[in-house]
Design a protein around this motif. Structure first.
Motif, PDB file in Angstrom:
ATOM      1  N   PRO A   3       0.831  -1.212   0.000  1.00  0.00           N
ATOM      2  CA  PRO A   3       0.000   0.000   0.000  1.00  0.00           C
ATOM      3  C   PRO A   3       0.862   1.257   0.000  1.00  0.00           C
ATOM      4  CG  PRO A   3      -0.015  -1.011   2.175  1.00  0.00           C
ATOM      5  CD  PRO A   3       0.750  -1.938   1.258  1.00  0.00           C
ATOM      6  N   SER A   4       0.331   2.311  -0.580  1.00  0.00           N
ATOM      7  CA  SER A   4       1.014   3.599  -0.569  1.00  0.00           C
ATOM      8  C   SER A   4       1.100   4.107   0.856  1.00  0.00           C
ATOM      9  CB  SER A   4       0.264   4.613  -1.423  1.00  0.00           C
ATOM     10  OG  SER A   4       0.261   4.221  -2.763  1.00  0.00           O
ATOM     11  N   LYS A   5       2.205   4.786   1.157  1.00  0.00           N
ATOM     12  CA  LYS A   5       2.427   5.361   2.484  1.00  0.00           C
ATOM     13  C   LYS A   5       2.051   6.836   2.478  1.00  0.00           C
ATOM     14  CE  LYS A   5       6.500   2.605   3.686  1.00  0.00           C
ATOM     15  NZ  LYS A   5       7.917   2.751   4.133  1.00  0.00           N
ATOM     16  N   ILE A   6       1.305   7.227   3.490  1.00  0.00           N
ATOM     17  CA  ILE A   6       0.892   8.616   3.633  1.00  0.00           C
ATOM     18  C   ILE A   6       1.317   9.113   5.006  1.00  0.00           C
ATOM     19  CG2 ILE A   6      -1.070  10.203   3.771  1.00  0.00           C
ATOM     20  CD1 ILE A   6      -2.559   8.266   1.884  1.00  0.00           C
ATOM     21  N   LEU A   7       1.920  10.300   5.042  1.00  0.00           N
ATOM     22  CA  LEU A   7       2.232  10.949   6.309  1.00  0.00           C
ATOM     23  C   LEU A   7       1.243  12.096   6.502  1.00  0.00           C
ATOM     24  CD1 LEU A   7       3.836  11.536   8.859  1.00  0.00           C
ATOM     25  CD2 LEU A   7       5.497  12.777   7.458  1.00  0.00           C
ATOM     26  N   LEU A   8       0.425  11.984   7.533  1.00  0.00           N
ATOM     27  CA  LEU A   8      -0.550  13.011   7.897  1.00  0.00           C
ATOM     28  C   LEU A   8       0.006  13.823   9.054  1.00  0.00           C
ATOM     29  CD1 LEU A   8      -3.417  14.312   7.972  1.00  0.00           C
ATOM     30  CD2 LEU A   8      -4.037  12.455   9.555  1.00  0.00           C
ATOM     31  N   VAL A   9       0.025  15.138   8.897  1.00  0.00           N
ATOM     32  CA  VAL A   9       0.485  16.028   9.967  1.00  0.00           C
ATOM     33  C   VAL A   9      -0.692  16.916  10.352  1.00  0.00           C
ATOM     34  CG1 VAL A   9       2.240  17.663  10.710  1.00  0.00           C
ATOM     35  CG2 VAL A   9       2.785  15.986   8.920  1.00  0.00           C
ATOM     36  N   GLU A  10      -1.254  16.615  11.524  1.00  0.00           N
ATOM     37  CA  GLU A  10      -2.473  17.280  12.000  1.00  0.00           C
ATOM     38  C   GLU A  10      -2.411  17.336  13.521  1.00  0.00           C
ATOM     39  OE1 GLU A  10      -5.694  18.986  12.865  1.00  0.00           O
ATOM     40  OE2 GLU A  10      -5.669  18.582  10.714  1.00  0.00           O
ATOM     41  N   ASP A  11      -2.554  18.524  14.107  1.00  0.00           N
ATOM     42  CA  ASP A  11      -2.430  18.639  15.562  1.00  0.00           C
ATOM     43  C   ASP A  11      -3.711  18.378  16.328  1.00  0.00           C
ATOM     44  OD1 ASP A  11      -3.397  21.096  14.534  1.00  0.00           O
ATOM     45  OD2 ASP A  11      -2.821  22.111  16.377  1.00  0.00           O
ATOM     46  N   GLU A  13      -6.353  16.149  17.640  1.00  0.00           N
ATOM     47  CA  GLU A  13      -6.370  14.698  17.842  1.00  0.00           C
ATOM     48  C   GLU A  13      -7.558  14.001  17.169  1.00  0.00           C
ATOM     49  OE1 GLU A  13      -6.250  11.495  21.519  1.00  0.00           O
ATOM     50  OE2 GLU A  13      -5.886  13.601  21.921  1.00  0.00           O
ATOM     51  N   ASP A  14      -8.765  14.535  17.331  1.00  0.00           N
ATOM     52  CA  ASP A  14      -9.947  13.901  16.745  1.00  0.00           C
ATOM     53  C   ASP A  14      -9.903  13.947  15.219  1.00  0.00           C
ATOM     54  OD1 ASP A  14     -10.917  13.331  19.268  1.00  0.00           O
ATOM     55  OD2 ASP A  14     -12.247  15.086  19.340  1.00  0.00           O
ATOM     56  N   THR A  15      -9.496  15.082  14.671  1.00  0.00           N
ATOM     57  CA  THR A  15      -9.397  15.209  13.216  1.00  0.00           C
ATOM     58  C   THR A  15      -8.354  14.252  12.676  1.00  0.00           C
ATOM     59  OG1 THR A  15     -10.050  17.528  13.353  1.00  0.00           O
ATOM     60  CG2 THR A  15      -8.953  16.814  11.317  1.00  0.00           C
ATOM     61  N   ARG A  16      -7.211  14.175  13.356  1.00  0.00           N
ATOM     62  CA  ARG A  16      -6.142  13.269  12.938  1.00  0.00           C
ATOM     63  C   ARG A  16      -6.637  11.824  12.943  1.00  0.00           C
ATOM     64  NH1 ARG A  16      -2.646  14.829  16.350  1.00  0.00           N
ATOM     65  NH2 ARG A  16      -2.871  13.169  17.879  1.00  0.00           N
ATOM     66  N   ALA A  17      -7.297  11.407  14.013  1.00  0.00           N
ATOM     67  CA  ALA A  17      -7.796  10.036  14.111  1.00  0.00           C
ATOM     68  C   ALA A  17      -8.819   9.743  13.014  1.00  0.00           C
ATOM     69  CB  ALA A  17      -8.401   9.801  15.489  1.00  0.00           C
ATOM     70  N   TYR A  28      -4.622   2.544   2.548  1.00  0.00           N
ATOM     71  CA  TYR A  28      -3.323   3.201   2.580  1.00  0.00           C
ATOM     72  C   TYR A  28      -2.661   2.920   3.921  1.00  0.00           C
ATOM     73  CZ  TYR A  28      -5.200   5.825  -1.368  1.00  0.00           C
ATOM     74  OH  TYR A  28      -5.758   6.180  -2.564  1.00  0.00           O
ATOM     75  N   GLN A  29      -1.342   2.931   3.947  1.00  0.00           N
ATOM     76  CA  GLN A  29      -0.591   2.839   5.186  1.00  0.00           C
ATOM     77  C   GLN A  29      -0.345   4.266   5.658  1.00  0.00           C
ATOM     78  OE1 GLN A  29       3.174   0.830   4.833  1.00  0.00           O
ATOM     79  NE2 GLN A  29       3.515   0.807   7.031  1.00  0.00           N
ATOM     80  N   VAL A  30      -0.875   4.617   6.828  1.00  0.00           N
ATOM     81  CA  VAL A  30      -0.846   5.997   7.279  1.00  0.00           C
ATOM     82  C   VAL A  30       0.007   6.128   8.536  1.00  0.00           C
ATOM     83  CG1 VAL A  30      -2.229   7.999   7.967  1.00  0.00           C
ATOM     84  CG2 VAL A  30      -3.176   6.319   6.360  1.00  0.00           C
ATOM     85  N   PHE A  31       0.912   7.096   8.494  1.00  0.00           N
ATOM     86  CA  PHE A  31       1.704   7.497   9.642  1.00  0.00           C
ATOM     87  C   PHE A  31       1.209   8.892   9.999  1.00  0.00           C
ATOM     88  CE2 PHE A  31       4.204   4.786   6.938  1.00  0.00           C
ATOM     89  CZ  PHE A  31       4.666   3.819   7.826  1.00  0.00           C
ATOM     90  N   SER A  32       1.120   9.196  11.287  1.00  0.00           N
ATOM     91  CA  SER A  32       0.625  10.525  11.634  1.00  0.00           C
ATOM     92  C   SER A  32       1.504  11.179  12.678  1.00  0.00           C
ATOM     93  CB  SER A  32      -0.819  10.446  12.133  1.00  0.00           C
ATOM     94  OG  SER A  32      -0.904   9.741  13.342  1.00  0.00           O
ATOM     95  N   SER A  33       1.428  12.498  12.674  1.00  0.00           N
ATOM     96  CA  SER A  33       2.216  13.321  13.579  1.00  0.00           C
ATOM     97  C   SER A  33       1.393  14.547  13.943  1.00  0.00           C
ATOM     98  CB  SER A  33       3.504  13.748  12.880  1.00  0.00           C
ATOM     99  OG  SER A  33       4.174  14.718  13.640  1.00  0.00           O
TER     100      SER A  33
END
Length: 133
Positions: A3-11, A13-17, A28-33
């Motif tokens: 799967p494509s990797k996506i980095l989500l940067v969102e402070d 918490e609820d929106t990020r989740a 997609y494979q999602v990493f978040s920060s």
């Protein structure tokens, strides 16, 4: 096929989740920060295929992060997903290296389709210099 990797940067918490959930449901494979510092570390470690950025972060702004990510990996597409809806905000993001800008609250179908299209452009090595959305 991986799967494509996506980095989500969102402070927020609820929106990020929620965005992580939506993108993972799309396989997609999602990493978040929630910060610029952590995002830069993840970008170097995980080599994402797409970055999804918020504008306002606790340790800086998304524009500066966008510039850094664009310099680090110029062929990786960048999407802004932000509540800042002024045309000047959109133009500043696009000028800093983003290919698309979606305004929150974002339509989920538009988010999924924009992510898919940006990933296809990134895979093909075609990174346009114009507004995508």
């Amino acid at each position: 096929m991986k799967p494509s990797k996506i980095l989500l940067v969102e402070d927020h918490e609820d929106t990020r989740a929620f965005i992580v959930f939506v993108l993972e449901q799309a396989k997609y494979q999602v990493f978040s920060s929630d910060s610029i510092a952590e995002a830069l570390i993840l970008a170097k470690q995980e080599h994402p295929d797409l970055f999804v950025l918020d504008s306002l972060l606790p340790d800086g702004n998304g524009i500066e992060l966008c510039k850094s990510l664009h310099q680090l990996t110029p062929k990786t597409p960048i999407l802004f997903c932000s509540a800042r809806a002024y045309e000047a905000d959109k133009q500043e993001a696009l000028m800093s290296g983003a290919l698309a800008y979606l305004v929150k609250p974002v339509d989920l179908n538009l988010l999924r389709s924009t992510v898919a299209e940006l990933l296809m452009l990134g895979e093909a090595g075609r990174v346009p210099a114009t507004v995508f959305r």
